[in-house]
Design a protein around this motif. Structure first.
Motif, short mmCIF file in Angstrom:
data_model
loop_
_atom_site.label_atom_id
_atom_site.label_comp_id
_atom_site.label_asym_id
_atom_site.label_seq_id
_atom_site.Cartn_x
_atom_site.Cartn_y
_atom_site.Cartn_z
N ARG A 1 -5.09 -7.54 -6.17
CA ARG A 1 -3.72 -7.85 -7.71
C ARG A 1 -4.40 -8.70 -8.52
NH1 ARG A 1 -1.28 -12.71 -6.79
NH2 ARG A 1 -0.75 -12.63 -4.27
N ILE A 2 -3.15 -8.45 -8.94
CA ILE A 2 -4.25 -9.91 -10.85
C ILE A 2 -3.44 -11.36 -10.21
CG2 ILE A 2 -1.70 -9.16 -11.85
CD1 ILE A 2 -4.91 -10.05 -12.97
N MET B 1 -6.53 -0.94 -0.51
CA MET B 1 -5.09 -1.95 0.05
C MET B 1 -4.71 -2.37 1.23
SD MET B 1 -2.34 -1.39 -2.81
CE MET B 1 -1.66 -2.45 -2.99
N THR B 2 -4.45 -0.99 2.24
CA THR B 2 -4.36 -0.87 3.80
C THR B 2 -5.67 -1.99 4.37
OG1 THR B 2 -3.21 1.14 3.26
CG2 THR B 2 -4.60 0.81 5.24
N ALA C 1 0.27 -1.12 0.17
CA ALA C 1 0.15 0.51 -0.13
C ALA C 1 0.76 1.62 -0.05
CB ALA C 1 -0.70 -0.09 1.65
N GLU C 2 2.02 1.14 0.52
CA GLU C 2 3.26 2.01 0.95
C GLU C 2 3.58 2.70 -1.21
OE1 GLU C 2 7.33 3.85 2.83
OE2 GLU C 2 6.29 1.99 2.86
N PHE C 3 3.68 2.00 -1.68
CA PHE C 3 4.32 1.77 -2.66
C PHE C 3 2.96 2.40 -3.95
CE2 PHE C 3 5.35 0.17 -7.30
CZ PHE C 3 5.81 0.96 -7.28
N ALA C 4 1.83 2.10 -3.70
CA ALA C 4 1.07 2.49 -4.02
C ALA C 4 0.25 4.12 -3.64
CB ALA C 4 -0.86 1.36 -4.04
N ARG C 5 0.50 4.31 -2.55
CA ARG C 5 0.41 6.09 -2.59
C ARG C 5 1.43 6.00 -2.81
NH1 ARG C 5 0.51 4.48 2.81
NH2 ARG C 5 -1.68 4.41 2.32
N ILE D 1 -1.91 1.34 -11.11
CA ILE D 1 -3.23 0.32 -12.13
C ILE D 1 -3.26 -0.84 -11.37
CG2 ILE D 1 -3.56 -1.07 -13.80
CD1 ILE D 1 -1.49 0.46 -15.30
N GLY D 2 -4.26 -0.43 -10.37
CA GLY D 2 -4.95 -1.03 -9.61
C GLY D 2 -5.70 -0.40 -8.25
N PRO D 3 -6.25 -1.64 -7.18
CA PRO D 3 -6.98 -0.95 -5.85
C PRO D 3 -5.85 0.53 -5.25
CG PRO D 3 -5.91 -3.28 -5.21
CD PRO D 3 -5.90 -2.86 -7.02
#
Length: 614
Positions: free
Chosen positions: A293-294, A112-113, A90-94, A105-107
């Protein structure tokens, strides 16, 4: 076109899978690669490729800053994480969401958290009235936490990494004296592979089916499911064969589980692709986890629905609305995915490394192959052992199994051991054919003898089975009495012979002529050679039978003995991490430890000295 250029923050076949979807949509692709992957298929296939660091994943594929820097440097306007590595971080997504001009590209990082950490997901599903396996909804920290849970619910207990998946970071405790070691191991795997050492507990179901529901959801409130997948055939809690639909569910349970998955995610404002996993036992189902994720096995859902999951990931991330209603999703036929791993099934599925001297995969109607390798590529031990996925589709399960047998008969891999012989065994296995297997079948019921026989019958010629540095081998195809035979001949390096470096070409012609002229025996082929040749490798027994060597490349996580210790055959002497899997190295002998050749943290290659027993 959803985006102009997408960076895929992953490697190997999933990176290529995403690139294929991008290319279908006219989107340019950017690959990242480590020093170990400089010649890897995903780097060759992409429109652009950038080095992001050394071989260790912590210094390359888990380096968030380096990946985002490449995205901005290359002009990528989106990042797709694939699966594994940072896919559920989640940190990377953020950080990606906060980067100007780059779309995740993802939730969302928030979703995610909420769902990516298993304890929070359990709380969400419990509140949505989805049945859950008894367990903790907060992380556990100590041995006392585990033993207290076991006192209440009984053994066995599953210790599971918060960020885990694919069986990694999961340890099963069956006795109180195992708690400390298994807790440390689960935390260590979680940290190494998912950058998260937090763990939680669940009651360990003894003989379940593993069922999961593929979900797609958009930003407009639409949530669709693509049916269920059965992932029950596992070794060491890691999936190896997956199929859709499940051969074990009736129509009522199939509908009930899918509805629970949709309802659970609708309550969270989830978007993009995701998978809701369940365990089924005694006609009851329990929520297991959400994979934000996929999934590796998304392919079988695509085959039976004709819906491209990855393309919809791209479109949803760009804000598009799902173009189909739930009633529009139709299920056609049956699909099975076989994971082709660089592992030796006869040796407890131990990881293998080497060069793909032959790689000739099958084709034909109903056969799909997802890979990123080609003949001549080197398979190292730095990352996951999966090198390809064979996906087979048929009008029903019977036809799918028949097509699978046909495909594996044509699958030719040499240079290192793979799971191809195992899959051929399963396609002749009554329990699997009947769809009666559970998650425990491989580990607890399938005999070792059958695995060894399969490896002997169908196994590849590997780099590790050569007779030694002083000998070379070459394959020959000969005809005797109109019948074709494949033979491997060995001779001492440097000796003149039918294929040695100093061999007289005339001797080769003589050998072939002799074999053609004698249809009753193949001895003429050997007699014609000027050098010494044999149809089996010479012995390489060094006589030092108490020297224990590494059977694979990897990193020593712990050394469990000291000089002077008495050990018995079967005792664990050290733990070695290879391809992100912990492997117990056990002694094959009784004796006293006289020399230890490695320490915690050391990197070893196949054949390196570990210790010596007297």
């Amino acid at each position: 076109m959803p985006f102009d250029k997408v960076l895929i923050a992953n490697r190997s076949e999933i990176a290529v899978r995403v690139m294929n979807a991008c290319k279908d949509l006219g989107i340019e692709t950017v690959a990242v690669y480590s020093d170990a992957d400089k010649d890897a298929g995903h780097a060759r296939f992409a429109d652009e490729a950038y080095n992001i660091g050394p071989a260790p994943a912590s210094e390359s594929y888990l380096d968030q800053e380096a990946i985002i820097d490449v995205a901005t440097q290359s002009g990528a306007d989106a990042i797709h994480p694939g699966y594994g590595f940072l896919a559920e971080n989640a940190e990377f997504a953020r950080r990606v969401e906060e980067t100007d001009g780059v779309t995740w590209i993802g939730p969302s990082s928030e979703a995610m958290t909420q769902l990516g950490e298993k304890t929070k997901a359990r709380t969400v599903m419990r509140d949505a009235d989805v049945p859950i396996v008894p367990g903790t909804t907060d992380p556990v920290e100590s041995v006392d936490d585990v033993t207290a849970f076991a006192d209440e619910h009984g053994y066995p207990v599953a210790i599971k990494a918060e960020g885990g998946g694919g069986g990694r970071g999961m340890k099963v405790v069956r006795e109180p004296d195992e708690v400390e070691a298994q807790l440390e191991s689960a935390k260590r795997e979680g940290e190494a592979y998912f950058d998260n050492d937090s763990v939680y507990l669940e009651r360990y179901l003894e003989n379940p089916r593993h069922i999961e529901i593929q979900i797609l959801a958009d930003e407009h409130g639409n949530v669709r499911h693509l049916g269920e997948r059965d992932c029950s055939l596992q070794r060491r809690h890691q999936k190896i064969i997956e199929e859709a639909p499940s051969p074990a569910l009736d129509a009522d349970m199939r509908e009930e589980i899918a509805a629970a998955a949709r309802h659970g995610l609708e309550s969270t404002n989830y978007t993009n692709a995701g998978t809701v996993e369940f365990l089924v036992e005694d006609d009851e189902f329990y929520f297991l986890e959400v994979n934000t994720r996929i999934q590796v096995e998304h392919t079988v859902s695509e085959e039976i629905t004709d819906i491209d999951v990855v393309k919809w990931q791209l479109r949803v991330a760009a804000g598009e609305e799902l173009a189909f209603e739930q009633d529009d999703v139709t299920f056609n036929g049956h699909a099975i995915e076989f994971r082709i791993n660089a592992e030796n099934p006869a040796d407890e599925f131990s990881p293998e490394t080497g060069t793909l001297e032959t790689y000739d995969p099958p084709g034909g109607i109903g056969v799909r192959l997802d890979d990123a390798i080609r003949q001549g590529d080197v398979v190292g031990g730095e990352y996951d052992s999966m090198i390809a996925k064979l996906i087979v589709h048929g009008t029903d399960r019977t036809e799918c199994l028949a097509r699978s047998r046909r495909a594996f008969e044509a699958f030719d891999v040499d240079g290192l051991s793979t799971t191809v012989p195992f899959h051929q065994l399963m396609l002749d296995d009554e329990t699997f054919i009947d769809g009666a297997h559970t998650t425990k079948y491989l580990d607890e019921e399938l005999s070792q003898h059958r695995l060894e026989s399969a490896q002997e019958q169908w196994g590849a010629e590997t780099n590790g089975t050569s007779p030694g540095d002083d000998y070379v081998g070459r394959e020959f195809l000969v005809e005797l009495g109109g019948r074709r035979f494949e033979m491997t001949l060995y001779q001492e390096e440097g000796e003149a012979g039918i294929f040695g470096p100093q061999a007289d070409p005339a001797s080769r012609e003589a050998a072939v002529a002799t074999s053609e002229g004698d249809s009753t025996s193949d001895s003429g082929l050997l007699d014609a050679a000027e050098g010494e040749a044999a149809t089996s490798p010479p012995s390489t027994d060094s006589g030092d039978s108490n020297r224990i060597e590494a059977e694979m490349q990897g990193t020593i996580l712990s050394v469990n003995v000291e000089e002077g210790d008495e050990v018995e055959s079967g005792d664990i002497i050290c733990v070695l991490e290879a391809m992100k899997m912990e492997n117990d190295i056990v002694s094959k002998y009784d004796g006293t430890v006289t020399e230890i050749g490695v320490s915690e943290g050391d990197s070893v290659d196949m054949g390196d000295h570990l210790l010596t027993l007297d």
